[in-house]
Design an enzyme around this catalytic site. Structure first.
Site, PDB file in Angstrom:
ATOM      1  N   ASP A 181       9.727 -10.861  22.694  1.00  0.00           N
ATOM      2  CA  ASP A 181       9.043 -11.632  23.736  1.00  0.00           C
ATOM      3  C   ASP A 181       9.946 -12.696  24.358  1.00  0.00           C
ATOM      4  O   ASP A 181      10.834 -13.234  23.688  1.00  0.00           O
ATOM      5  CB  ASP A 181       7.812 -12.307  23.100  1.00  0.00           C
ATOM      6  CG  ASP A 181       6.840 -12.818  24.138  1.00  0.00           C
ATOM      7  OD1 ASP A 181       6.951 -12.422  25.309  1.00  0.00           O
ATOM      8  OD2 ASP A 181       5.963 -13.607  23.766  1.00  0.00           O
ATOM      9  N   ASN A 196       0.501  -3.720  28.668  1.00  0.00           N
ATOM     10  CA  ASN A 196       1.600  -4.008  29.602  1.00  0.00           C
ATOM     11  C   ASN A 196       1.515  -3.230  30.925  1.00  0.00           C
ATOM     12  O   ASN A 196       2.209  -3.553  31.888  1.00  0.00           O
ATOM     13  CB  ASN A 196       2.974  -3.760  28.949  1.00  0.00           C
ATOM     14  CG  ASN A 196       3.368  -4.818  27.949  1.00  0.00           C
ATOM     15  OD1 ASN A 196       4.116  -4.564  27.017  1.00  0.00           O
ATOM     16  ND2 ASN A 196       2.879  -6.032  28.131  1.00  0.00           N
TER      17      ASN A 196
HETATM   18  C1  FPP Z   1       8.001  -9.217  26.570  1.00  0.00           C
HETATM   19  O1  FPP Z   1       8.578 -10.273  27.310  1.00  0.00           O
HETATM   20  C2  FPP Z   1       8.808  -8.017  26.738  1.00  0.00           C
HETATM   21  C3  FPP Z   1       8.347  -6.807  27.164  1.00  0.00           C
HETATM   22  C4  FPP Z   1       6.935  -6.569  27.530  1.00  0.00           C
HETATM   23  C5  FPP Z   1       9.258  -5.653  27.355  1.00  0.00           C
HETATM   24  C6  FPP Z   1      10.306  -5.463  26.289  1.00  0.00           C
HETATM   25  C7  FPP Z   1      11.295  -4.508  26.805  1.00  0.00           C
HETATM   26  C8  FPP Z   1      12.623  -4.527  26.544  1.00  0.00           C
HETATM   27  C9  FPP Z   1      13.261  -5.493  25.625  1.00  0.00           C
HETATM   28  C10 FPP Z   1      13.552  -3.570  27.231  1.00  0.00           C
HETATM   29  C11 FPP Z   1      13.413  -2.113  26.905  1.00  0.00           C
HETATM   30  C12 FPP Z   1      13.370  -1.786  25.485  1.00  0.00           C
HETATM   31  C13 FPP Z   1      14.223  -0.969  24.794  1.00  0.00           C
HETATM   32  C14 FPP Z   1      13.829  -0.589  23.396  1.00  0.00           C
HETATM   33  C15 FPP Z   1      15.496  -0.441  25.329  1.00  0.00           C
HETATM   34  P1  FPP Z   1       7.768 -10.884  28.539  1.00  0.00           P
HETATM   35  O2  FPP Z   1       8.093 -10.094  29.758  1.00  0.00           O
HETATM   36  O3  FPP Z   1       6.311 -10.919  28.216  1.00  0.00           O
HETATM   37  O4  FPP Z   1       8.370 -12.326  28.625  1.00  0.00           O
HETATM   38  P2  FPP Z   1       7.589 -13.630  29.089  1.00  0.00           P
HETATM   39  O5  FPP Z   1       6.485 -13.863  28.092  1.00  0.00           O
HETATM   40  O6  FPP Z   1       8.642 -14.693  29.023  1.00  0.00           O
HETATM   41  O7  FPP Z   1       7.073 -13.396  30.475  1.00  0.00           O
END
Ligand code: FPP
Length: 248
Positions: free
Chosen positions: A28, A76
């Site tokens: 996250d 998501n």
């Molecule tokens: C949460 O951060 C992250 C996600 C919903 C996506 C995670 C995806 C990756 C790390 C990239 C692809 C994965 C792989 C395995 C190659 P957020 O967007 O909710 O962050 P925020 O809370 O700061 O908005």
């Protein structure tokens, strides 16, 4: 050692002979990492994918048995189409790279979640990575994709009920072990340590059944900034705890 770790440069000492068997991570903070830099959220996910690569490789190198990461939840899909498509694009890129180095790395890859809604191309790549690595015995990396803990429990319950209706199972004989065979995580031991970076103190529908006895570690470091040193801090915190599993 605290449950919540504020950003620090303090070194942690890890006993590598006593590693947890299974670490699970909620990746996250990508969006906030990008915002702080005036970049689009998609740049945060790209940086997060790099961090995932670094941490997964390190987990393999130190001999961890299982690493499970939350890459995309059932919730998501509510994000803007452009962001969803960027995350799927990063996944495709990662899988293509993983396939090309699987012989060398020998990392076993699995995927938890309802994959049926992914594009045929992504599903094909997932099948390939699963197939190639099926017999590998080293570190197993589980990527949770279109995954939700409640969804997993509903699916398992539905499948078990269908087996009962078909006369293959007896509800009265259901045990925890028998139920686990219906989960996406079938055959994988429960996580010992669940890590959530970015300062949020929630489980967000991640491994609800499997986390029953997990130790939790929260840090305000954002996922793209999560480093080997952060992982050391989390493992050291875990190693300083006394796990009682309901006993004394
Ligand atoms: C949460 O951060 C992250 C996600 C919903 C996506 C995670 C995806 C990756 C790390 C990239 C692809 C994965 C792989 C395995 C190659 P957020 O967007 O909710 O962050 P925020 O809370 O700061 O908005």
């Amino acid at each position: 050692m605290a449950l919540f770790q504020k950003k620090t440069t303090e070194e942690a000492t890890v006993d590598f002979e006593r590693l947890p068997k299974h670490i699970a991570i909620i990746m996250d903070g990508n969006g906030r990492w990008a915002k702080k830099r005036g970049l689009p959220r998609t740049a945060g996910h790209a940086a997060g994918a790099e961090t995932f690569r670094t941490i997964a490789t390190y987990c393999k190198d130190i001999g961890l048995d299982y690493l499970t990461v939350y890459a995309f939840s059932t919730e998501n899909w509510k994000r803007p189409a452009e962001e969803v498509s960027a995350i799927m694009g990063l996944l495709k890129k990662y899988l293509l790279e993983a396939i090309s180095k699987m012989e060398k790395d020998r990392v076993k890859m699995e995927f938890f979640g309802d994959l049926s809604v992914l594009t045929p191309e992504l599903r094909e790549l997932i099948e390939q990575t699963r197939e190639i690595s099926r017999h590998y015995k080293g570190c197993q990396v589980n990527i949770c994709l279109n995954y939700g803990g409640r969804d997993e429990l509903l699916r398992a319950t539905r499948a078990f009920a269908q087996d009962c209706v078909a006369g293959k199972k007896d509800p009265a004989a259901l045990t925890e072990e028998a139920f686990e065979a219906y989960l996406f995580s079938k055959g994988v031991p429960d996580p010992d340590l669940v890590i959530r970076p970015s300062g949020e103190l929630r489980l967000s529908n991640f491994l609800l059944w499997q986390s029953a006895y997990a130790e939790f570690y929260f840090t305000d470091v954002l996922w793209p900034d999560f480093s080997k040193e952060e992982l050391h801090r989390a493992i050291a915190a875990y190693q300083s705890r006394n796990r009682r599993y309901g006993g004394v």
